[in-house]
Scaffold this motif. Structure first.
Motif, mmCIF file in Angstrom:
data_model
loop_
_atom_site.group_PDB
_atom_site.id
_atom_site.type_symbol
_atom_site.label_atom_id
_atom_site.label_comp_id
_atom_site.label_asym_id
_atom_site.label_seq_id
_atom_site.Cartn_x
_atom_site.Cartn_y
_atom_site.Cartn_z
ATOM 1 N N ASN A 105 39.756 34.462 40.112
ATOM 2 C CA ASN A 105 40.552 35.578 40.598
ATOM 3 C C ASN A 105 41.628 34.963 41.480
ATOM 4 N N VAL A 106 42.884 35.041 41.032
ATOM 5 C CA VAL A 106 43.991 34.398 41.748
ATOM 6 C C VAL A 106 44.882 35.467 42.367
ATOM 7 N N ALA A 107 45.186 35.291 43.643
ATOM 8 C CA ALA A 107 46.123 36.164 44.363
ATOM 9 C C ALA A 107 47.000 35.260 45.211
ATOM 10 N N LEU A 108 48.161 34.902 44.661
ATOM 11 C CA LEU A 108 49.067 33.977 45.330
ATOM 12 C C LEU A 108 50.451 34.613 45.426
ATOM 13 N N PRO A 109 50.862 35.027 46.623
ATOM 14 C CA PRO A 109 52.173 35.646 46.769
ATOM 15 C C PRO A 109 53.294 34.655 46.453
ATOM 16 N N ALA A 110 54.431 35.192 46.057
ATOM 17 C CA ALA A 110 55.573 34.365 45.648
ATOM 18 C C ALA A 110 56.005 33.392 46.735
ATOM 19 N N PHE A 111 55.994 33.800 48.005
ATOM 20 C CA PHE A 111 56.466 32.899 49.049
ATOM 21 C C PHE A 111 55.573 31.672 49.177
ATOM 22 N N LYS A 112 54.292 31.804 48.855
ATOM 23 C CA LYS A 112 53.404 30.638 48.893
ATOM 24 C C LYS A 112 53.618 29.757 47.672
ATOM 25 N N TYR A 113 53.893 30.366 46.537
ATOM 26 C CA TYR A 113 54.172 29.585 45.330
ATOM 27 C C TYR A 113 55.440 28.752 45.522
ATOM 28 N N ARG B 77 53.571 29.237 34.202
ATOM 29 C CA ARG B 77 54.016 30.247 33.218
ATOM 30 C C ARG B 77 53.569 31.667 33.561
ATOM 31 N N PHE B 78 52.703 31.801 34.560
ATOM 32 C CA PHE B 78 52.218 33.119 34.962
ATOM 33 C C PHE B 78 52.908 33.669 36.207
ATOM 34 N N VAL B 79 53.895 32.965 36.711
ATOM 35 C CA VAL B 79 54.585 33.380 37.932
ATOM 36 C C VAL B 79 55.498 34.571 37.641
ATOM 37 N N THR B 80 55.405 35.596 38.496
ATOM 38 C CA THR B 80 56.304 36.743 38.432
ATOM 39 C C THR B 80 57.054 36.808 39.765
ATOM 40 N N ILE C 42 51.550 35.021 41.660
ATOM 41 C CA ILE C 42 50.557 34.867 40.600
ATOM 42 C C ILE C 42 49.338 35.703 40.974
ATOM 43 N N TYR C 43 49.061 36.697 40.163
ATOM 44 C CA TYR C 43 47.931 37.598 40.423
ATOM 45 C C TYR C 43 47.190 37.863 39.128
ATOM 46 N N GLY C 44 45.871 37.930 39.209
ATOM 47 C CA GLY C 44 45.073 38.299 38.061
ATOM 48 C C GLY C 44 43.842 37.444 37.912
ATOM 49 N N PHE C 45 43.149 37.680 36.815
ATOM 50 C CA PHE C 45 41.966 36.908 36.471
ATOM 51 C C PHE C 45 42.356 35.922 35.377
ATOM 52 N N PHE C 46 41.910 34.682 35.546
ATOM 53 C CA PHE C 46 42.276 33.619 34.631
ATOM 54 C C PHE C 46 41.032 32.879 34.177
ATOM 55 N N GLU C 47 41.008 32.523 32.885
ATOM 56 C CA GLU C 47 39.960 31.674 32.355
ATOM 57 C C GLU C 47 40.523 30.257 32.296
ATOM 58 N N VAL C 48 39.797 29.327 32.896
ATOM 59 C CA VAL C 48 40.215 27.931 32.943
ATOM 60 C C VAL C 48 39.199 27.124 32.153
#
Length: 73
Positions: A7-15, A45-48, A52-58
């Protein structure tokens, strides 16, 4: 092969810190409670505009090398 769901929750300013050189890795929580550190570039590729927010399978190979990152929701 091993798979983790994050579960990733990374605001744009941190990216944006990646481009400034102060961040190279993403630390995220797995659904089972473990924390993992992955290269931030794997999520590029998931940056908006929001970040980056959502659930990801790694997916990893048998040597724990990152194979793929897929957004699942």
């Amino acid at each position: 092969m091993a798979k983790l769901v994050l579960n990733v929750a990374l605001p744009a300013f941190k990216y944006e810190a990646m481009y400034a050189g102060s961040a190279k890795n993403l630390v995220a929580s797995c659904l089972d409670g473990r924390k993992v550190q992955l290269p931030l570039s794997a999520f590029q590729r998931f940056v908006t505009h929001e970040g980056i927010y959502g659930f990801f399978e790694v997916e990893f190979d048998n040597m724990n090398k990152l194979i793929a990152v897929t957004k699942i929701r």
